[in-house]
Design an enzyme around this catalytic site. Structure first.
Site, short mmCIF file in Angstrom:
data_model
loop_
_atom_site.label_atom_id
_atom_site.label_comp_id
_atom_site.label_asym_id
_atom_site.label_seq_id
_atom_site.Cartn_x
_atom_site.Cartn_y
_atom_site.Cartn_z
N SER A 135 -12.44 -2.82 26.35
CA SER A 135 -11.45 -3.24 27.53
C SER A 135 -11.55 -3.94 28.16
O SER A 135 -12.73 -4.31 28.90
CB SER A 135 -11.43 -1.97 28.54
OG SER A 135 -10.25 -2.36 29.82
N SER A 136 -11.05 -4.73 28.14
CA SER A 136 -11.43 -6.62 30.09
C SER A 136 -11.84 -5.78 30.67
O SER A 136 -13.24 -5.60 31.34
CB SER A 136 -10.35 -6.57 30.05
OG SER A 136 -9.50 -7.36 29.11
N GLU B 106 -12.74 -7.46 20.95
CA GLU B 106 -12.43 -7.67 19.82
C GLU B 106 -11.30 -6.42 19.47
O GLU B 106 -10.80 -6.42 18.13
CB GLU B 106 -13.96 -6.87 18.90
CG GLU B 106 -15.30 -7.37 18.66
CD GLU B 106 -14.16 -8.48 17.59
OE1 GLU B 106 -14.02 -8.61 16.83
OE2 GLU B 106 -15.15 -9.89 17.56
N GLY B 107 -10.66 -5.84 20.48
CA GLY B 107 -9.67 -5.23 20.08
C GLY B 107 -8.67 -6.19 20.28
O GLY B 107 -7.91 -5.78 18.79
N HIS B 108 -8.37 -7.25 21.28
CA HIS B 108 -7.60 -7.52 21.23
C HIS B 108 -7.59 -8.67 19.79
O HIS B 108 -6.40 -9.21 18.82
CB HIS B 108 -7.93 -9.55 22.20
CG HIS B 108 -7.82 -8.03 23.24
ND1 HIS B 108 -8.47 -7.93 23.80
CD2 HIS B 108 -6.29 -8.57 24.06
CE1 HIS B 108 -8.55 -7.52 25.23
NE2 HIS B 108 -7.19 -7.56 25.37
N VAL C 227 -10.00 -0.19 18.81
CA VAL C 227 -11.21 -0.69 18.72
C VAL C 227 -12.49 -0.18 19.43
O VAL C 227 -12.15 -0.23 20.94
CB VAL C 227 -11.37 -1.94 18.64
CG1 VAL C 227 -12.62 -2.79 18.03
CG2 VAL C 227 -10.15 -2.80 17.18
N GLN D 173 2.80 -5.64 37.01
CA GLN D 173 2.56 -4.44 36.29
C GLN D 173 1.40 -3.39 37.60
O GLN D 173 0.93 -2.34 36.73
CB GLN D 173 2.10 -4.09 34.30
CG GLN D 173 1.12 -5.18 34.87
CD GLN D 173 1.07 -5.38 33.37
OE1 GLN D 173 1.93 -5.89 32.64
NE2 GLN D 173 0.09 -5.23 32.50
N LYS E 10 -5.08 2.08 21.93
CA LYS E 10 -5.35 1.68 23.38
C LYS E 10 -4.71 2.46 24.51
O LYS E 10 -5.29 3.47 24.88
CB LYS E 10 -6.75 1.22 23.57
CG LYS E 10 -6.59 1.08 24.42
CD LYS E 10 -7.94 0.92 25.28
CE LYS E 10 -8.19 0.97 26.63
NZ LYS E 10 -8.43 0.12 27.20
N GLN F 109 1.86 3.32 26.76
CA GLN F 109 2.52 1.60 26.56
C GLN F 109 3.19 1.56 25.07
O GLN F 109 4.66 0.76 25.28
CB GLN F 109 1.84 0.28 26.79
CG GLN F 109 2.33 -0.77 26.44
CD GLN F 109 1.15 -1.58 27.02
OE1 GLN F 109 0.74 -2.03 28.25
NE2 GLN F 109 0.54 -2.32 25.81
P1 AMP Z 1 -4.68 -6.16 28.03
O1 AMP Z 1 -4.88 -7.72 27.55
O2 AMP Z 1 -5.27 -4.84 28.38
O3 AMP Z 1 -2.59 -6.11 27.76
O4 AMP Z 1 -4.24 -5.82 26.12
C1 AMP Z 1 -3.58 -6.27 25.44
C2 AMP Z 1 -3.10 -5.82 23.87
O5 AMP Z 1 -4.02 -5.22 22.70
C3 AMP Z 1 -2.23 -4.38 24.10
O6 AMP Z 1 -1.61 -3.65 23.10
C4 AMP Z 1 -3.63 -3.47 23.97
O7 AMP Z 1 -3.42 -2.33 23.36
C5 AMP Z 1 -4.26 -3.97 22.85
N1 AMP Z 1 -5.96 -3.90 23.73
C6 AMP Z 1 -6.75 -3.44 24.60
N2 AMP Z 1 -7.51 -2.72 23.92
C7 AMP Z 1 -8.02 -2.61 22.68
C8 AMP Z 1 -9.08 -1.87 21.78
N3 AMP Z 1 -9.71 -1.41 22.47
N4 AMP Z 1 -8.38 -1.22 20.49
C9 AMP Z 1 -6.88 -1.97 20.23
N5 AMP Z 1 -5.97 -2.69 20.60
C10 AMP Z 1 -6.45 -2.69 22.39
#
Ligand code: AMP
Length: 287
Positions: free
Chosen positions: A185-186, A35-37, A176, A61, A149, A153
Protein backbone atom coordinates in the site's frame (compact mmCIF):
# COMPACT_ATOMS: atom_id res chain seq x y z
CA UNK A 1 4.91 6.73 -23.06
CA UNK A 2 2.84 9.83 -23.46
CA UNK A 3 2.12 11.81 -20.27
CA UNK A 4 -1.05 13.88 -20.49
CA UNK A 5 -2.46 16.28 -17.94
CA UNK A 6 -5.56 17.68 -19.64
CA UNK A 7 -8.87 16.06 -20.50
CA UNK A 8 -8.72 17.55 -24.01
CA UNK A 9 -5.33 15.93 -24.70
CA UNK A 10 -6.57 12.61 -23.30
CA UNK A 11 -9.62 12.71 -25.59
CA UNK A 12 -7.40 13.44 -28.62
CA UNK A 13 -5.13 10.53 -27.80
CA UNK A 14 -8.13 8.28 -27.17
CA UNK A 15 -9.49 9.22 -30.60
CA UNK A 16 -6.17 8.17 -32.17
CA UNK A 17 -6.35 4.80 -30.38
CA UNK A 18 -9.88 4.38 -31.74
CA UNK A 19 -8.88 5.33 -35.30
CA UNK A 20 -6.07 2.81 -35.21
CA UNK A 21 -8.36 0.15 -33.77
CA UNK A 22 -6.47 -0.36 -30.49
CA UNK A 23 -8.30 -1.80 -27.49
CA UNK A 24 -7.64 0.15 -24.31
CA UNK A 25 -6.91 -1.39 -20.89
CA UNK A 26 -6.97 1.09 -18.03
CA UNK A 27 -5.55 1.13 -14.48
CA UNK A 28 -6.73 4.02 -12.28
CA UNK A 29 -4.42 4.82 -9.32
CA UNK A 30 -3.50 7.52 -6.84
CA UNK A 31 0.20 7.04 -7.61
CA UNK A 32 3.22 6.43 -5.36
CA UNK A 33 3.32 3.15 -7.20
CA UNK A 34 4.38 -0.19 -5.76
CA UNK A 35 4.41 -3.79 -7.00
CA UNK A 36 0.66 -4.09 -6.35
CA UNK A 37 -0.04 -1.35 -8.88
CA UNK A 38 2.51 -2.78 -11.31
CA UNK A 39 0.81 -6.19 -11.16
CA UNK A 40 -2.41 -4.48 -12.34
CA UNK A 41 -0.46 -2.79 -15.13
CA UNK A 42 1.00 -6.14 -16.22
CA UNK A 43 -2.48 -7.66 -16.24
CA UNK A 44 -3.70 -4.67 -18.31
CA UNK A 45 -0.80 -5.20 -20.74
CA UNK A 46 -2.20 -8.67 -21.47
CA UNK A 47 -5.78 -7.41 -21.83
CA UNK A 48 -5.44 -4.41 -24.14
CA UNK A 49 -3.33 -3.15 -27.00
CA UNK A 50 -2.95 0.28 -25.44
CA UNK A 51 -2.40 0.52 -21.67
CA UNK A 52 -3.54 3.67 -19.93
CA UNK A 53 -2.74 4.46 -16.29
CA UNK A 54 -4.12 7.42 -14.38
CA UNK A 55 -2.51 9.01 -11.36
CA UNK A 56 -4.81 11.32 -9.48
CA UNK A 57 -5.03 11.82 -5.72
CA UNK A 58 -8.75 12.39 -5.67
CA UNK A 59 -9.75 14.93 -3.00
CA UNK A 60 -13.44 13.94 -3.05
CA UNK A 61 -12.71 10.49 -1.63
CA UNK A 62 -10.88 11.85 1.41
CA UNK A 63 -12.87 12.96 4.45
CA UNK A 64 -12.09 16.02 6.56
CA UNK A 65 -9.06 15.27 8.73
CA UNK A 66 -7.92 12.40 6.48
CA UNK A 67 -4.55 12.28 4.76
CA UNK A 68 -5.26 14.05 1.42
CA UNK A 69 -2.52 16.65 1.93
CA UNK A 70 0.13 14.29 3.20
CA UNK A 71 -0.71 11.41 0.79
CA UNK A 72 2.68 10.48 -0.75
CA UNK A 73 3.29 11.75 -4.28
CA UNK A 74 6.22 11.23 -6.68
CA UNK A 75 5.11 11.62 -10.28
CA UNK A 76 8.62 11.48 -11.72
CA UNK A 77 9.43 8.14 -10.10
CA UNK A 78 5.98 6.76 -11.00
CA UNK A 79 6.40 7.78 -14.65
CA UNK A 80 9.78 6.03 -14.82
CA UNK A 81 8.26 2.80 -13.40
CA UNK A 82 5.37 2.92 -15.89
CA UNK A 83 7.72 3.57 -18.78
CA UNK A 84 9.59 0.34 -17.92
CA UNK A 85 6.25 -1.56 -17.95
CA UNK A 86 5.57 -0.40 -21.50
CA UNK A 87 2.59 1.77 -20.56
CA UNK A 88 1.30 3.82 -23.50
CA UNK A 89 -0.45 6.70 -21.78
CA UNK A 90 -0.11 8.22 -18.32
CA UNK A 91 -3.02 10.52 -17.53
CA UNK A 92 -2.12 12.74 -14.57
CA UNK A 93 -4.55 15.64 -14.29
CA UNK A 94 -4.56 18.38 -11.65
CA UNK A 95 -7.46 18.78 -9.21
CA UNK A 96 -8.57 21.92 -11.13
CA UNK A 97 -8.61 19.96 -14.39
CA UNK A 98 -10.73 17.14 -12.93
CA UNK A 99 -13.05 19.40 -10.93
CA UNK A 100 -13.30 22.84 -12.61
CA UNK A 101 -16.67 23.24 -10.87
CA UNK A 102 -17.83 21.63 -7.66
CA UNK A 103 -19.75 18.52 -8.73
CA UNK A 104 -23.43 18.39 -7.79
CA UNK A 105 -24.03 14.85 -9.02
CA UNK A 106 -23.63 12.25 -6.31
CA UNK A 107 -22.99 8.57 -6.73
CA UNK A 108 -24.64 6.43 -4.04
CA UNK A 109 -24.63 2.68 -3.56
CA UNK A 110 -27.78 2.08 -1.47
CA UNK A 111 -26.04 1.09 1.71
CA UNK A 112 -23.28 -1.01 0.14
CA UNK A 113 -21.18 2.11 0.72
CA UNK A 114 -22.23 2.46 4.38
CA UNK A 115 -20.62 -0.71 5.73
CA UNK A 116 -16.99 -1.78 6.29
CA UNK A 117 -14.74 1.05 5.02
CA UNK A 118 -17.81 3.14 4.18
CA UNK A 119 -18.88 3.13 7.84
CA UNK A 120 -15.53 4.52 8.99
CA UNK A 121 -15.09 6.83 5.99
CA UNK A 122 -18.45 8.51 5.27
CA UNK A 123 -18.57 9.88 1.73
CA UNK A 124 -15.49 7.94 0.65
CA UNK A 125 -17.22 5.67 -1.87
CA UNK A 126 -19.32 8.52 -3.27
CA UNK A 127 -15.99 10.20 -4.08
CA UNK A 128 -14.59 7.00 -5.57
CA UNK A 129 -17.74 6.44 -7.66
CA UNK A 130 -17.68 9.96 -9.02
CA UNK A 131 -14.01 9.97 -9.99
CA UNK A 132 -14.14 6.51 -11.57
CA UNK A 133 -17.24 7.44 -13.60
CA UNK A 134 -15.48 10.61 -14.71
CA UNK A 135 -12.28 8.76 -15.60
CA UNK A 136 -14.23 6.10 -17.53
CA UNK A 137 -15.93 8.86 -19.54
CA UNK A 138 -12.58 10.45 -20.36
CA UNK A 139 -10.56 7.30 -21.08
CA UNK A 140 -13.42 5.14 -22.44
CA UNK A 141 -11.51 1.93 -21.74
CA UNK A 142 -12.59 -1.48 -22.97
CA UNK A 143 -11.37 -3.03 -19.73
CA UNK A 144 -10.30 -1.60 -16.38
CA UNK A 145 -8.22 -3.41 -13.75
CA UNK A 146 -8.72 -3.00 -10.00
CA UNK A 147 -7.09 -4.70 -7.00
CA UNK A 148 -8.64 -7.20 -4.60
CA UNK A 149 -6.80 -5.25 -1.89
CA UNK A 150 -9.74 -2.80 -2.00
CA UNK A 151 -12.44 -5.47 -2.16
CA UNK A 152 -15.38 -3.20 -1.33
CA UNK A 153 -14.24 -0.68 -3.94
CA UNK A 154 -13.99 -3.42 -6.59
CA UNK A 155 -17.52 -4.61 -5.78
CA UNK A 156 -18.95 -1.08 -5.94
CA UNK A 157 -17.21 -0.36 -9.25
CA UNK A 158 -18.73 -3.53 -10.69
CA UNK A 159 -22.14 -2.30 -9.56
CA UNK A 160 -21.47 1.20 -10.98
CA UNK A 161 -20.61 -0.26 -14.37
CA UNK A 162 -23.58 -2.62 -14.31
CA UNK A 163 -26.17 -0.08 -13.12
CA UNK A 164 -25.02 2.79 -15.38
CA UNK A 165 -24.25 0.48 -18.29
CA UNK A 166 -20.67 1.58 -18.82
CA UNK A 167 -19.27 -0.47 -21.72
CA UNK A 168 -16.26 -1.45 -19.60
CA UNK A 169 -15.20 -4.91 -18.44
CA UNK A 170 -13.95 -4.94 -14.85
CA UNK A 171 -11.07 -7.23 -13.92
CA UNK A 172 -9.95 -7.72 -10.32
CA UNK A 173 -6.36 -8.80 -9.67
CA UNK A 174 -5.12 -10.53 -6.48
CA UNK A 175 -3.50 -8.63 -3.61
CA UNK A 176 0.28 -8.34 -3.85
CA UNK A 177 2.03 -8.71 -0.50
CA UNK A 178 5.41 -8.08 1.09
CA UNK A 179 7.35 -11.26 1.98
CA UNK A 180 5.98 -11.08 5.56
CA UNK A 181 2.38 -10.93 4.31
CA UNK A 182 1.67 -7.20 4.66
CA UNK A 183 -0.48 -6.07 1.73
CA UNK A 184 1.40 -3.51 -0.33
CA UNK A 185 0.00 0.00 0.00
CA UNK A 186 1.23 3.52 -0.69
CA UNK A 187 0.26 4.25 2.94
CA UNK A 188 2.84 1.71 4.24
CA UNK A 189 5.34 4.56 3.72
CA UNK A 190 3.80 6.27 6.76
CA UNK A 191 4.67 3.42 9.15
CA UNK A 192 7.45 3.80 11.73
CA UNK A 193 9.85 0.82 11.92
CA UNK A 194 7.94 -0.50 14.99
CA UNK A 195 4.56 -0.10 13.27
CA UNK A 196 5.91 -1.73 10.12
CA UNK A 197 7.07 -4.71 12.19
CA UNK A 198 3.59 -4.99 13.77
CA UNK A 199 1.60 -4.52 10.54
CA UNK A 200 1.61 -8.16 9.30
CA UNK A 201 -0.77 -8.93 12.21
CA UNK A 202 -3.65 -8.13 9.83
CA UNK A 203 -2.77 -10.85 7.34
CA UNK A 204 -1.94 -13.31 10.12
CA UNK A 205 -5.38 -12.70 11.63
CA UNK A 206 -7.05 -13.23 8.24
CA UNK A 207 -5.18 -16.48 7.68
CA UNK A 208 -6.08 -17.77 11.14
CA UNK A 209 -9.75 -16.98 10.46
CA UNK A 210 -9.60 -18.67 7.08
CA UNK A 211 -8.02 -21.75 8.69
CA UNK A 212 -10.87 -21.84 11.22
CA UNK A 213 -13.48 -21.77 8.43
CA UNK A 214 -11.65 -24.43 6.47
CA UNK A 215 -11.54 -26.54 9.66
CA UNK A 216 -15.32 -26.32 9.93
CA UNK A 217 -16.20 -23.09 11.77
CA UNK A 218 -19.52 -21.88 10.38
CA UNK A 219 -20.45 -19.09 12.80
CA UNK A 220 -19.49 -15.68 11.36
CA UNK A 221 -19.60 -14.11 14.84
CA UNK A 222 -17.00 -16.61 16.05
CA UNK A 223 -14.84 -15.84 13.02
CA UNK A 224 -15.13 -12.10 13.66
CA UNK A 225 -14.23 -12.62 17.33
CA UNK A 226 -11.16 -14.58 16.25
CA UNK A 227 -10.11 -11.81 13.85
CA UNK A 228 -10.68 -9.16 16.51
CA UNK A 229 -8.74 -11.10 19.15
CA UNK A 230 -5.74 -11.59 16.87
CA UNK A 231 -5.54 -7.92 15.91
CA UNK A 232 -6.09 -6.73 19.46
CA UNK A 233 -3.25 -8.96 20.67
CA UNK A 234 -0.90 -6.54 18.89
CA UNK A 235 -0.42 -3.56 21.23
CA UNK A 236 0.39 -1.12 18.41
CA UNK A 237 -2.78 -1.95 16.44
CA UNK A 238 -6.18 -0.33 17.08
CA UNK A 239 -8.97 -2.24 15.35
CA UNK A 240 -11.42 -0.34 13.16
CA UNK A 241 -13.53 -3.30 12.01
CA UNK A 242 -13.34 -7.07 11.64
CA UNK A 243 -15.94 -8.57 9.33
CA UNK A 244 -17.03 -11.90 7.90
CA UNK A 245 -19.56 -11.02 5.20
CA UNK A 246 -21.27 -12.26 2.08
CA UNK A 247 -19.19 -11.23 -0.95
CA UNK A 248 -22.09 -9.60 -2.82
CA UNK A 249 -24.33 -8.08 -0.15
CA UNK A 250 -21.49 -7.33 2.30
CA UNK A 251 -23.89 -8.48 5.03
CA UNK A 252 -22.94 -10.93 7.73
CA UNK A 253 -24.67 -14.24 6.90
CA UNK A 254 -26.52 -16.22 9.58
CA UNK A 255 -24.16 -19.09 8.91
CA UNK A 256 -21.15 -19.50 6.66
CA UNK A 257 -22.44 -21.74 3.89
CA UNK A 258 -21.21 -19.89 0.81
CA UNK A 259 -18.33 -17.67 -0.29
CA UNK A 260 -17.45 -14.99 2.27
CA UNK A 261 -15.09 -12.06 2.50
CA UNK A 262 -12.94 -11.69 5.61
CA UNK A 263 -12.07 -8.01 5.92
CA UNK A 264 -10.12 -5.96 8.42
CA UNK A 265 -9.18 -2.36 9.01
CA UNK A 266 -6.88 -1.19 11.79
CA UNK A 267 -4.90 1.86 12.76
CA UNK A 268 -1.21 1.58 13.45
CA UNK A 269 -0.37 4.93 14.96
CA UNK A 270 -1.90 7.47 12.60
CA UNK A 271 -1.96 5.07 9.62
CA UNK A 272 -5.13 3.21 8.68
CA UNK A 273 -4.46 -0.13 6.97
CA UNK A 274 -6.96 -2.49 5.35
CA UNK A 275 -6.72 -6.07 4.19
CA UNK A 276 -9.05 -8.91 3.22
CA UNK A 277 -9.20 -12.44 1.89
CA UNK A 278 -12.05 -14.20 0.12
CA UNK A 279 -12.81 -17.64 1.54
CA UNK A 280 -14.77 -20.44 -0.09
CA UNK A 281 -15.82 -22.87 2.62
CA UNK A 282 -15.60 -26.50 1.53
CA UNK A 283 -18.96 -28.00 0.58
CA UNK A 284 -20.39 -30.00 3.43
CA UNK A 285 -20.76 -33.70 2.76
CA UNK A 286 -24.41 -34.57 2.26
CA UNK A 287 -25.78 -36.86 4.99
P1 AMP B 1 -4.57 3.28 -5.06
O1 AMP B 1 -3.45 3.95 -5.76
O2 AMP B 1 -4.27 2.88 -3.64
O3 AMP B 1 -5.89 3.99 -5.21
O4 AMP B 1 -4.78 1.88 -5.80
C1 AMP B 1 -4.99 1.81 -7.18
C2 AMP B 1 -5.38 0.40 -7.56
O5 AMP B 1 -4.35 -0.49 -7.16
C3 AMP B 1 -6.66 -0.07 -6.86
O6 AMP B 1 -7.44 -0.83 -7.78
C4 AMP B 1 -6.14 -0.92 -5.75
O7 AMP B 1 -7.04 -1.91 -5.32
C5 AMP B 1 -4.91 -1.53 -6.38
N1 AMP B 1 -3.96 -1.97 -5.36
C6 AMP B 1 -3.45 -1.25 -4.34
N2 AMP B 1 -2.64 -2.01 -3.57
C7 AMP B 1 -2.65 -3.24 -4.13
C8 AMP B 1 -2.01 -4.49 -3.80
N3 AMP B 1 -1.21 -4.61 -2.75
N4 AMP B 1 -2.24 -5.55 -4.60
C9 AMP B 1 -3.07 -5.45 -5.67
N5 AMP B 1 -3.69 -4.31 -6.04
C10 AMP B 1 -3.48 -3.22 -5.27
Amino acid sequence: METLSTIAAARRRREADRREGRTVAFVPTMGFLHEGHLALVRRARKLGEAVWVSIFVNPTQFGPGEDFERYPRDLERDAALLEVEGVDVLFAPTVEEMYPTKPVVQVGFSGLDAVLCGASRPGHFAGVGLVVARLFNIVEPHVAVFGQKDAQQALLIRRLVEDLSFPVRIEVAPTVREPDGLAMSSRNAYLSPEERAAAPVLYRALRAARAAILAGERDPLAVEALLRGRVESEPLARLDYAACVDRQSLKRPERIDGPVLLALAAHLGSTRLIDNIPVDPPLEASP
